[in-house]
Design a protein around this motif. Structure first.
Motif, PDB file in Angstrom:
ATOM      1  N   GLU A  15      -0.893  -1.151   0.915  1.00 42.71           N
ATOM      2  CA  GLU A  15      -1.126  -2.572   0.677  1.00 42.71           C
ATOM      3  C   GLU A  15      -1.808  -3.218   1.886  1.00 42.71           C
ATOM      4  N   GLU A  16      -1.388  -2.848   3.075  1.00 42.72           N
ATOM      5  CA  GLU A  16      -2.013  -3.385   4.286  1.00 42.72           C
ATOM      6  C   GLU A  16      -3.500  -3.013   4.347  1.00 42.72           C
ATOM      7  N   ALA A  17      -3.810  -1.746   4.073  1.00 35.50           N
ATOM      8  CA  ALA A  17      -5.203  -1.300   4.092  1.00 35.50           C
ATOM      9  C   ALA A  17      -6.006  -1.963   2.979  1.00 35.50           C
ATOM     10  N   ALA A  18      -5.410  -2.081   1.799  1.00 33.36           N
ATOM     11  CA  ALA A  18      -6.109  -2.680   0.662  1.00 33.36           C
ATOM     12  C   ALA A  18      -6.416  -4.154   0.912  1.00 33.36           C
ATOM     13  N   GLU A  19      -5.449  -4.879   1.454  1.00 34.99           N
ATOM     14  CA  GLU A  19      -5.677  -6.297   1.752  1.00 34.99           C
ATOM     15  C   GLU A  19      -6.764  -6.454   2.808  1.00 34.99           C
ATOM     16  N   ALA A  20      -6.724  -5.615   3.827  1.00 32.68           N
ATOM     17  CA  ALA A  20      -7.749  -5.667   4.875  1.00 32.68           C
ATOM     18  C   ALA A  20      -9.128  -5.329   4.310  1.00 32.68           C
ATOM     19  N   GLY A  21      -9.160  -4.493   3.275  1.00 30.99           N
ATOM     20  CA  GLY A  21     -10.420  -4.111   2.642  1.00 30.99           C
ATOM     21  C   GLY A  21     -10.876  -5.060   1.560  1.00 30.99           C
ATOM     22  N   GLY A  22     -10.130  -6.129   1.307  1.00 28.44           N
ATOM     23  CA  GLY A  22     -10.520  -7.109   0.303  1.00 28.44           C
ATOM     24  C   GLY A  22     -10.232  -6.691  -1.126  1.00 28.44           C
ATOM     25  N   ALA A  23      -9.249  -5.826  -1.315  1.00 29.26           N
ATOM     26  CA  ALA A  23      -8.931  -5.324  -2.656  1.00 29.26           C
ATOM     27  C   ALA A  23      -8.215  -6.371  -3.495  1.00 29.26           C
ATOM     28  N   SER A  24      -8.467  -6.307  -4.796  1.00 25.81           N
ATOM     29  CA  SER A  24      -7.734  -7.157  -5.733  1.00 25.81           C
ATOM     30  C   SER A  24      -6.569  -6.398  -6.347  1.00 25.81           C
ATOM     31  N   ALA A  25      -6.695  -5.073  -6.420  1.00 26.65           N
ATOM     32  CA  ALA A  25      -5.629  -4.241  -6.989  1.00 26.65           C
ATOM     33  C   ALA A  25      -5.855  -2.795  -6.573  1.00 26.65           C
ATOM     34  N   VAL A  26      -4.766  -2.071  -6.409  1.00 30.96           N
ATOM     35  CA  VAL A  26      -4.838  -0.641  -6.126  1.00 30.96           C
ATOM     36  C   VAL A  26      -4.628   0.077  -7.454  1.00 30.96           C
ATOM     37  N   THR A  27      -5.515   1.021  -7.762  1.00 35.49           N
ATOM     38  CA  THR A  27      -5.416   1.726  -9.046  1.00 35.49           C
ATOM     39  C   THR A  27      -4.758   3.094  -8.933  1.00 35.49           C
ATOM     40  N   SER A  28      -4.908   3.751  -7.772  1.00 29.29           N
ATOM     41  CA  SER A  28      -4.253   5.053  -7.613  1.00 29.29           C
ATOM     42  C   SER A  28      -4.048   5.394  -6.141  1.00 29.29           C
ATOM     43  N   VAL A  29      -3.007   6.191  -5.917  1.00 26.80           N
ATOM     44  CA  VAL A  29      -2.684   6.699  -4.581  1.00 26.80           C
ATOM     45  C   VAL A  29      -2.455   8.192  -4.730  1.00 26.80           C
ATOM     46  N   ARG A  30      -3.111   8.974  -3.886  1.00 26.39           N
ATOM     47  CA  ARG A  30      -2.957  10.435  -3.914  1.00 26.39           C
ATOM     48  C   ARG A  30      -2.227  10.878  -2.655  1.00 26.39           C
ATOM     49  N   LEU A  31      -1.098  11.570  -2.854  1.00 25.94           N
ATOM     50  CA  LEU A  31      -0.282  12.052  -1.743  1.00 25.94           C
ATOM     51  C   LEU A  31      -0.237  13.565  -1.730  1.00 25.94           C
ATOM     52  N   GLN A  32      -0.188  14.111  -0.531  1.00 20.26           N
ATOM     53  CA  GLN A  32       0.029  15.536  -0.355  1.00 20.26           C
ATOM     54  C   GLN A  32       1.508  15.699  -0.002  1.00 20.26           C
ATOM     55  N   VAL A  33       2.228  16.550  -0.762  1.00 23.57           N
ATOM     56  CA  VAL A  33       3.663  16.732  -0.556  1.00 23.57           C
ATOM     57  C   VAL A  33       3.957  18.211  -0.376  1.00 23.57           C
TER      58      VAL A  33
END
Length: 135
Positions: A15-33
């Motif tokens: 959310e911090e990165a998205a707000e700094a990037g001017g995002a209106s919504a995040v659609t997906s997050v990819r994690l390595q587990v």
């Protein structure tokens, strides 16, 4: 369940990165587990969905990419799948003190996709226009 704290930490960083990037919504997050990270992907997905409510990530897809645990023996240079429970004795030479865990502990954000523009459901930030004085 520590998956909730992991989900909240991921959401906070994204959310911090998205707000700094001017995002209106995040659609997906990819994690390595990693296999040895101590994370249950299904529990993490459940917690992620709950914790996203009311954030830029609400409705975002969580994609987890599993990383099998692998080890390397410095004595005989053999590599093997560690498995669960972890087998940290070299199957080639029986050595245990020269074993190096090379993969399987990962827990990291690989990528994030978002939409640009004013945030959904949030009023646009008002801009100030110069006041002109007409007489």
């Amino acid at each position: 369940m520590h998956e909730m704290s992991i989900a909240m930490a991921v959401i906070g960083q994204v959310e911090e990165a998205a707000e700094a990037g001017g995002a209106s919504a995040v659609t997906s997050v990819r994690l390595q587990v990693g296999e040895l990270a101590g994370v249950v992907p299904e529990a993490l997905a459940f917690c992620f969905e709950l914790a996203c409510a009311g954030t830029l990530l609400e409705g975002a897809e969580l994609v987890t990419e599993p990383v099998p645990a692998r080890a390397h023996c410095r004595s005989c240079t053999g590599d093997w799948a560690v498995g669960m429970p972890p087998r940290l004795v070299c199957p080639g030479c029986g050595q245990a003190t020269e074993v190096e865990l090379r993969a399987g502990r990962e827990l990291q954000i690989l990528s994030v996709h978002w939409e640009d523009g004013p945030a959904r459901g949030r009023p646009p930030v008002p801009t100030r226009e110069p006041i002109s004085e007409e007489r």
